[in-house]
Design a protein around this motif. Structure first.
Motif, PDB file in Angstrom:
ATOM      1  N   LYS A  72      57.419   7.248  -7.334  1.00  0.00           N
ATOM      2  CA  LYS A  72      57.458   7.853  -8.668  1.00  0.00           C
ATOM      3  C   LYS A  72      56.035   8.030  -9.212  1.00  0.00           C
ATOM      4  CE  LYS A  72      60.882   6.536 -11.414  1.00  0.00           C
ATOM      5  NZ  LYS A  72      61.661   5.809 -12.442  1.00  0.00           N
ATOM      6  N   ILE A  73      55.202   7.007  -9.035  1.00  0.00           N
ATOM      7  CA  ILE A  73      53.807   7.079  -9.479  1.00  0.00           C
ATOM      8  C   ILE A  73      53.064   8.164  -8.701  1.00  0.00           C
ATOM      9  CG2 ILE A  73      51.596   5.850  -9.530  1.00  0.00           C
ATOM     10  CD1 ILE A  73      53.263   3.259 -10.053  1.00  0.00           C
ATOM     11  N   LEU A  74      53.246   8.187  -7.384  1.00  0.00           N
ATOM     12  CA  LEU A  74      52.566   9.197  -6.566  1.00  0.00           C
ATOM     13  C   LEU A  74      53.003  10.601  -6.945  1.00  0.00           C
ATOM     14  CD1 LEU A  74      52.479   7.572  -3.019  1.00  0.00           C
ATOM     15  CD2 LEU A  74      50.592   7.886  -4.631  1.00  0.00           C
ATOM     16  N   SER A  75      54.256  10.771  -7.259  1.00  0.00           N
ATOM     17  CA  SER A  75      54.740  12.076  -7.690  1.00  0.00           C
ATOM     18  C   SER A  75      54.008  12.533  -8.958  1.00  0.00           C
ATOM     19  CB  SER A  75      56.248  12.006  -7.936  1.00  0.00           C
ATOM     20  OG  SER A  75      56.732  13.252  -8.356  1.00  0.00           O
ATOM     21  N   LYS A  76      53.809  11.603  -9.892  1.00  0.00           N
ATOM     22  CA  LYS A  76      53.050  11.915 -11.110  1.00  0.00           C
ATOM     23  C   LYS A  76      51.606  12.271 -10.781  1.00  0.00           C
ATOM     24  CE  LYS A  76      55.701   9.078 -14.308  1.00  0.00           C
ATOM     25  NZ  LYS A  76      55.692   7.932 -15.200  1.00  0.00           N
ATOM     26  N   VAL A  77      51.005  11.512  -9.868  1.00  0.00           N
ATOM     27  CA  VAL A  77      49.620  11.769  -9.465  1.00  0.00           C
ATOM     28  C   VAL A  77      49.506  13.169  -8.867  1.00  0.00           C
ATOM     29  CG1 VAL A  77      47.796  11.095  -7.833  1.00  0.00           C
ATOM     30  CG2 VAL A  77      49.024   9.343  -9.131  1.00  0.00           C
ATOM     31  N   TYR A  78      50.397  13.518  -7.958  1.00  0.00           N
ATOM     32  CA  TYR A  78      50.348  14.839  -7.326  1.00  0.00           C
ATOM     33  C   TYR A  78      50.534  15.947  -8.358  1.00  0.00           C
ATOM     34  CZ  TYR A  78      51.058  12.107  -3.034  1.00  0.00           C
ATOM     35  OH  TYR A  78      50.952  11.193  -2.008  1.00  0.00           O
ATOM     36  N   PHE A  79      51.474  15.763  -9.263  1.00  0.00           N
ATOM     37  CA  PHE A  79      51.715  16.760 -10.304  1.00  0.00           C
ATOM     38  C   PHE A  79      50.473  16.938 -11.175  1.00  0.00           C
ATOM     39  CE2 PHE A  79      52.973  17.925 -14.611  1.00  0.00           C
ATOM     40  CZ  PHE A  79      53.668  19.105 -14.370  1.00  0.00           C
ATOM     41  N   GLU A  80      49.895  15.826 -11.622  1.00  0.00           N
ATOM     42  CA  GLU A  80      48.710  15.889 -12.477  1.00  0.00           C
ATOM     43  C   GLU A  80      47.522  16.505 -11.747  1.00  0.00           C
ATOM     44  OE1 GLU A  80      48.469  15.560 -15.667  1.00  0.00           O
ATOM     45  OE2 GLU A  80      50.561  14.949 -15.819  1.00  0.00           O
ATOM     46  N   THR A  81      47.408  16.218 -10.469  1.00  0.00           N
ATOM     47  CA  THR A  81      46.311  16.792  -9.698  1.00  0.00           C
ATOM     48  C   THR A  81      46.479  18.294  -9.564  1.00  0.00           C
ATOM     49  OG1 THR A  81      46.084  14.727  -8.477  1.00  0.00           O
ATOM     50  CG2 THR A  81      45.026  16.675  -7.539  1.00  0.00           C
ATOM     51  N   ARG A  82      47.688  18.728  -9.334  1.00  0.00           N
ATOM     52  CA  ARG A  82      47.920  20.179  -9.234  1.00  0.00           C
ATOM     53  C   ARG A  82      47.538  20.863 -10.546  1.00  0.00           C
ATOM     54  NH1 ARG A  82      53.328  23.322  -7.158  1.00  0.00           N
ATOM     55  NH2 ARG A  82      52.477  25.398  -7.449  1.00  0.00           N
ATOM     56  N   LYS A  83      47.926  20.268 -11.664  1.00  0.00           N
ATOM     57  CA  LYS A  83      47.581  20.831 -12.972  1.00  0.00           C
ATOM     58  C   LYS A  83      46.059  20.821 -13.178  1.00  0.00           C
ATOM     59  CE  LYS A  83      51.610  21.921 -14.168  1.00  0.00           C
ATOM     60  NZ  LYS A  83      51.925  23.343 -14.074  1.00  0.00           N
ATOM     61  N   ALA A  84      45.404  19.746 -12.776  1.00  0.00           N
ATOM     62  CA  ALA A  84      43.954  19.642 -12.921  1.00  0.00           C
ATOM     63  C   ALA A  84      43.247  20.701 -12.071  1.00  0.00           C
ATOM     64  CB  ALA A  84      43.486  18.241 -12.539  1.00  0.00           C
ATOM     65  N   VAL A  85      43.705  20.894 -10.853  1.00  0.00           N
ATOM     66  CA  VAL A  85      43.122  21.908  -9.971  1.00  0.00           C
ATOM     67  C   VAL A  85      43.325  23.297 -10.573  1.00  0.00           C
ATOM     68  CG1 VAL A  85      43.410  23.070  -7.730  1.00  0.00           C
ATOM     69  CG2 VAL A  85      43.257  20.573  -7.847  1.00  0.00           C
ATOM     70  N   GLU A  86      44.529  23.574 -11.048  1.00  0.00           N
ATOM     71  CA  GLU A  86      44.798  24.872 -11.677  1.00  0.00           C
ATOM     72  C   GLU A  86      43.891  25.087 -12.881  1.00  0.00           C
ATOM     73  OE1 GLU A  86      48.995  24.606 -12.468  1.00  0.00           O
ATOM     74  OE2 GLU A  86      49.528  25.166 -10.402  1.00  0.00           O
ATOM     75  N   TYR A  87      43.688  24.040 -13.677  1.00  0.00           N
ATOM     76  CA  TYR A  87      42.829  24.138 -14.856  1.00  0.00           C
ATOM     77  C   TYR A  87      41.395  24.468 -14.444  1.00  0.00           C
ATOM     78  CZ  TYR A  87      40.609  23.097 -19.300  1.00  0.00           C
ATOM     79  OH  TYR A  87      39.884  23.204 -20.454  1.00  0.00           O
ATOM     80  N   ARG A  88      40.878  23.697 -13.483  1.00  0.00           N
ATOM     81  CA  ARG A  88      39.492  23.927 -13.070  1.00  0.00           C
ATOM     82  C   ARG A  88      39.319  25.316 -12.467  1.00  0.00           C
ATOM     83  NH1 ARG A  88      35.355  20.277  -9.390  1.00  0.00           N
ATOM     84  NH2 ARG A  88      33.601  21.692  -9.704  1.00  0.00           N
ATOM     85  N   LEU A  89      40.210  25.718 -11.608  1.00  0.00           N
ATOM     86  CA  LEU A  89      40.096  27.042 -10.993  1.00  0.00           C
ATOM     87  C   LEU A  89      40.197  28.154 -12.032  1.00  0.00           C
ATOM     88  CD1 LEU A  89      42.101  26.578  -7.666  1.00  0.00           C
ATOM     89  CD2 LEU A  89      39.618  26.524  -8.010  1.00  0.00           C
ATOM     90  N   SER A  90      41.029  27.958 -13.037  1.00  0.00           N
ATOM     91  CA  SER A  90      41.151  28.980 -14.083  1.00  0.00           C
ATOM     92  C   SER A  90      39.852  29.123 -14.877  1.00  0.00           C
ATOM     93  CB  SER A  90      42.317  28.664 -15.020  1.00  0.00           C
ATOM     94  OG  SER A  90      41.981  27.595 -15.898  1.00  0.00           O
ATOM     95  N   ARG A  91      39.042  28.070 -14.911  1.00  0.00           N
ATOM     96  CA  ARG A  91      37.769  28.104 -15.636  1.00  0.00           C
ATOM     97  C   ARG A  91      36.623  28.622 -14.771  1.00  0.00           C
ATOM     98  NH1 ARG A  91      41.085  27.659 -18.801  1.00  0.00           N
ATOM     99  NH2 ARG A  91      41.232  26.304 -20.599  1.00  0.00           N
ATOM    100  N   GLU A  92      36.744  28.432 -13.483  1.00  0.00           N
ATOM    101  CA  GLU A  92      35.606  28.735 -12.603  1.00  0.00           C
ATOM    102  C   GLU A  92      35.741  29.972 -11.740  1.00  0.00           C
ATOM    103  OE1 GLU A  92      34.312  25.261 -10.465  1.00  0.00           O
ATOM    104  OE2 GLU A  92      34.444  24.011 -12.257  1.00  0.00           O
ATOM    105  N   LEU A  93      36.952  30.410 -11.463  1.00  0.00           N
ATOM    106  CA  LEU A  93      37.127  31.598 -10.638  1.00  0.00           C
ATOM    107  C   LEU A  93      37.283  32.832 -11.517  1.00  0.00           C
ATOM    108  CD1 LEU A  93      39.593  30.373  -7.863  1.00  0.00           C
ATOM    109  CD2 LEU A  93      37.111  30.626  -7.730  1.00  0.00           C
ATOM    110  N   PRO A  94      36.729  33.952 -11.072  1.00  0.00           N
ATOM    111  CA  PRO A  94      36.895  35.174 -11.856  1.00  0.00           C
ATOM    112  C   PRO A  94      38.369  35.595 -11.888  1.00  0.00           C
ATOM    113  CG  PRO A  94      35.783  35.634  -9.757  1.00  0.00           C
ATOM    114  CD  PRO A  94      35.985  34.151  -9.855  1.00  0.00           C
ATOM    115  N   THR A  95      38.781  36.115 -13.012  1.00  0.00           N
ATOM    116  CA  THR A  95      40.175  36.566 -13.135  1.00  0.00           C
ATOM    117  C   THR A  95      40.299  37.991 -12.631  1.00  0.00           C
ATOM    118  OG1 THR A  95      39.797  37.303 -15.384  1.00  0.00           O
ATOM    119  CG2 THR A  95      40.644  35.060 -15.104  1.00  0.00           C
ATOM    120  N   GLU A  96      41.453  38.273 -12.068  1.00  0.00           N
ATOM    121  CA  GLU A  96      41.724  39.631 -11.566  1.00  0.00           C
ATOM    122  C   GLU A  96      42.361  40.442 -12.688  1.00  0.00           C
ATOM    123  OE1 GLU A  96      43.917  39.666  -7.916  1.00  0.00           O
ATOM    124  OE2 GLU A  96      42.920  37.842  -7.242  1.00  0.00           O
ATOM    125  N   ASN A  97      41.907  41.653 -12.846  1.00  0.00           N
ATOM    126  CA  ASN A  97      42.472  42.550 -13.868  1.00  0.00           C
ATOM    127  C   ASN A  97      43.183  43.694 -13.243  1.00  0.00           C
ATOM    128  OD1 ASN A  97      41.526  41.078 -16.040  1.00  0.00           O
ATOM    129  ND2 ASN A  97      39.545  42.064 -15.956  1.00  0.00           N
TER     130      ASN A  97
END
Length: 104
Positions: free
Chosen positions: A79-104
């Motif tokens: 259960k704890i690991l599931s939370k860790v994986y979920f939070e990491t996915r959200k963190a990665v998505e957040y960082r990539l959304s800030r650092e990668l150029p967006t496609e238009n």
């Protein structure tokens, strides 16, 4: 989906990973994955202090610290690991959304 990679690690780190795997009754792969997730969460929180995960690394460490000398139920660990994986996915998505150029 999980991908397979070969990673070279020093013997002292292998010993530590095996220790954790035995202590928490997890596979070496699960321990490595959890440790990488923990590192990613730390990085994103450091680089982007405005990013607020639902559960912080400090809270996760407190959960494990409260069980020192006691056994975790396997279900509780997963259960704890599931939370860790979920939070990491959200963190990665957040960082990539800030650092990668967006496609238009």
């Amino acid at each position: 989906m999980l991908k397979k990679y070969q990673v070279l690690i020093p013997e002292w780190l292998e010993d530590y990973i095996k220790y954790l795997a035995e202590k928490y009754d997890l596979s070496v792969s699960e321990i490595i994955r959890a440790e990488i997730c923990f590192a990613v969460n730390s990085q994103v929180s450091h680089f982007y202090p405005e990013y607020k995960p639902r559960i912080s690394n400090a809270e996760l460490l407190d959960k494990f610290k409260s069980h020192l000398g006691k056994d975790f139920e396997r279900e509780e660990i997963h259960k704890i690991l599931s939370k860790v994986y979920f939070e990491t996915r959200k963190a990665v998505e957040y960082r990539l959304s800030r650092e990668l150029p967006t496609e238009n």
